[in-house]
Design an enzyme around this catalytic site. Structure first.
Site, PDB file in Angstrom:
ATOM      1  N   ARG A  47       7.195  77.036   6.134  1.00  0.00           N
ATOM      2  CA  ARG A  47       8.426  77.148   6.917  1.00  0.00           C
ATOM      3  C   ARG A  47       8.531  76.068   7.987  1.00  0.00           C
ATOM      4  NH1 ARG A  47       9.777  83.379   8.231  1.00  0.00           N
ATOM      5  NH2 ARG A  47      11.704  82.316   8.813  1.00  0.00           N
ATOM      6  N   LYS A 144      -6.074  88.803  -1.522  1.00  0.00           N
ATOM      7  CA  LYS A 144      -6.254  90.089  -0.863  1.00  0.00           C
ATOM      8  C   LYS A 144      -5.872  89.931   0.622  1.00  0.00           C
ATOM      9  CE  LYS A 144     -10.244  89.566   1.716  1.00  0.00           C
ATOM     10  NZ  LYS A 144     -10.484  90.036   3.073  1.00  0.00           N
ATOM     11  N   LYS A 178     -18.616  82.586  -6.740  1.00  0.00           N
ATOM     12  CA  LYS A 178     -19.852  81.977  -6.253  1.00  0.00           C
ATOM     13  C   LYS A 178     -20.868  81.842  -7.378  1.00  0.00           C
ATOM     14  CE  LYS A 178     -19.283  83.374  -1.429  1.00  0.00           C
ATOM     15  NZ  LYS A 178     -19.332  82.023  -0.857  1.00  0.00           N
ATOM     16  N   ASP A 231     -10.653  95.493   4.575  1.00  0.00           N
ATOM     17  CA  ASP A 231     -10.767  94.036   4.513  1.00  0.00           C
ATOM     18  C   ASP A 231     -11.902  93.572   3.616  1.00  0.00           C
ATOM     19  OD1 ASP A 231      -9.959  91.407   5.364  1.00  0.00           O
ATOM     20  OD2 ASP A 231     -11.711  91.344   6.675  1.00  0.00           O
ATOM     21  N   HIS A 236     -14.232  92.941  -1.931  1.00  0.00           N
ATOM     22  CA  HIS A 236     -15.432  92.129  -2.120  1.00  0.00           C
ATOM     23  C   HIS A 236     -16.661  92.963  -2.475  1.00  0.00           C
ATOM     24  CE1 HIS A 236     -13.136  88.823  -0.743  1.00  0.00           C
ATOM     25  NE2 HIS A 236     -13.295  88.995   0.554  1.00  0.00           N
ATOM     26  N   LYS A 336     -18.403  92.149  11.594  1.00  0.00           N
ATOM     27  CA  LYS A 336     -18.120  90.917  12.320  1.00  0.00           C
ATOM     28  C   LYS A 336     -19.015  90.836  13.556  1.00  0.00           C
ATOM     29  CE  LYS A 336     -13.375  90.098  10.812  1.00  0.00           C
ATOM     30  NZ  LYS A 336     -13.719  88.816  10.188  1.00  0.00           N
TER      31      LYS A 336
END
Length: 482
Positions: A47, A144, A178, A231, A236, A336
């Site tokens: 954009r 995702k 991977k 997440d 995953h 995290k």
């Protein structure tokens, strides 16, 4: 790379972080090493107002941060010559006429990569169809997270399916690209050595860890509405679990592999309300230090409400109710702001049935598949200590590739080329996605109803202490504590 026909690569979200950090560098590497790249055509859509030349300059500056100095040679000029930028609002149906003008009709493979918010997926696909751009040789890549729950994922999939067939839809999970994950398949199914012991009789437990040192990286608004379970676990981690636990497929053909992954997801034992309380741990990082540098707590991150109840850490115990895996715990852990950046699968084998030899440590055999930061395969064994006597000690057999085997492809390089060539083996089928959501949804629902404690942990640690308790009460330990 083997030769194949030219293709069109249309990148929605071309000014976003994923495009500039992963996708364009991956395309550049393949372009640079290919012998037949002259007919590639790449269109980035965003954009922001800028010309194609301005975009090429911007892309070069950003991609340089993620490319080795030896890769930045004259190849960029050739790559940039095939890179166009189109300013358009992907939600505006009238804007697709300009895209159609850039993509002349022709019987070419065409990839539409949707590196955008998932709420835009259905509209983009509808507009592509209405503009006559969804040709029989077109493929669409969906990043995702694909929905927030089963209902929202179903809506997205049903709308995309109105334009593209299932064989044209590539739901991407870059962990499956991977080298070490694919090497696990080769290790299991290309050797007679492991299959006889790949079961409950010889494997004690399996641990899957995806740890990040980063926080929300300026995406507080997005992450606070998502959390670690949606997440990372729903996609995953469950995909990695499937690769470890699946039965040998009849062939490497896409649907044969995906059939076996689906069976694993359907065999996961549902977690009852009591199970959610006993077998899951939710955590949120507090202020701490990463690499000797101070790190904010999650609630202090920009865009995050100070009273947020979103989890940044999840640990859970999963069990598979089938003949091969009955009684074997699968421990999943992701978070995290953890102590180190690490993604690994650890398969712990049972101890020898009779301890006839002495050693300073308990005999342990384990297979460690490291996905990041450096991909490798390692088998831990026991061997005799040199010298007099028959005392044993741990040794490791490193089965990672040597540098002499050439540069390893990045996961996105491999997966993008698989999309171009129509290879679906490493991509999720819709019924896999649905089965994953069916297993995860009760956990989300129970968390919402019960409001279990959000366990704090300091940035720079391995997460809440309750995560270790989850494993220890079964008589096991996390790999780094072994």
């Amino acid at each position: 790379m083997s030769a194949f026909e030219g293709f069109d690569f249309v990148l929605f979200g071309g000014t976003g972080d994923l495009a500039l950090r992963k996708l364009l560098p991956a395309l550049y590497r393949r372009h640079r090493e290919a012998t037949d790249a002259a007919s590639w055509r790449i269109v980035a859509i965003g954009r922001q107002p800028m010309s194609s030349q301005e975009y090429r300059h911007h892309a070069y500056e950003r991609c340089c941060r993620h490319l080795a100095s030896c890769e930045l040679d004259n190849g960029w000029q050739a790559f940039a010559a095939q890179l166009e930028y189109l300013q358009m609002d992907a939600a505006d149906s009238q804007a697709y006429a300009a895209l159609a003008a850039l993509l002349p009709a022709g019987d070419r493979n065409r990839v539409y990569y949707l590196a955008t918010a998932p709420q835009l997926f259905a509209g983009i696909c509808r507009h592509l169809g209405d503009a006559g751009l969804a040709t029989p040789r077109s493929r669409v890549v969906l990043e995702k997270p694909l929905g927030r729950d089963l209902a929202s994922a179903t809506r997205i999939n049903e709308n995309v399916a109105k334009v593209f067939s299932e064989q044209q839809i590539f739901r991407i999970d870059h962990y499956l690209g991977k080298e070490s994950v694919q090497n696990l398949l080769a290790l299991r199914f290309g050797n007679a050595l492991f299959e006889p012991i790949w079961n409950r009789s010889w494997i004690r437990d399996v641990q899957i860890t995806i740890a990040e040192t980063v926080g929300v990286e300026g995406r507080g608004d997005f992450y606070d509405g998502t959390g670690a379970l949606r997440d990372m676990v729903q996609n995953h981690m469950l995909q990695l679990l499937c690769i470890v636990a699946m039965e040998p497929p009849a062939s490497i053909q896409a649907d044969r592999v995906r059939d076996e992954k689906l069976k694993v997801l359907q065999s996961l034992r549902p977690l009852s309300a009591d199970d959610v309380a006993a077998k899951t741990v939710r955590g949120q990082y507090r202020a701490g230090a990463i690499g000797g540098q101070p790190a904010l707590g999650y609630a202090e991150e920009p865009g995050v409400p100070p009273s947020s109840g979103t989890e940044t850490f999840v640990a859970l115990k999963a069990e598979i109710d089938n003949w091969r895996w009955a009684g074997v715990p699968f421990y999943l852990r992701t978070g995290k702001r953890m102590q180190e950046r690490l993604a690994e699968i650890v398969v712990n084998f049972r101890a020898a049935p009779h301890a006839m030899l002495s050693g300073s440590l308990p005999p342990v055999n384990r297979l460690v598949i490291t996905l990041q930061p450096k991909e490798s395969l390692r088998l831990d064994l026991m061997a005799k200590v040199p010298g007099e006597g028959m005392q044993i000690q741990p040794i490791s057999l490193d089965m990672s590739y040597s540098s002499e085997s050439g540069r390893r492809w990045d996961a996105y390089e491999r997966l993008i080329m698989d999309v171009v060539q129509g290879r679906l083996t490493l991509f999720m089928r819709r019924d896999e996605l649905d089965a994953a959501w069916r297993w995860v949804e009760p956990i989300l629902g129970q968390w919402q109803r019960q409001r279990p404690p959000l366990r704090p942990y300091h940035a720079g640690t391995w997460g809440p202490t309750q995560s270790s308790t989850l494993v220890v009460r079964d008589g096991n330990t996390w790999h780094e504590d072994s």
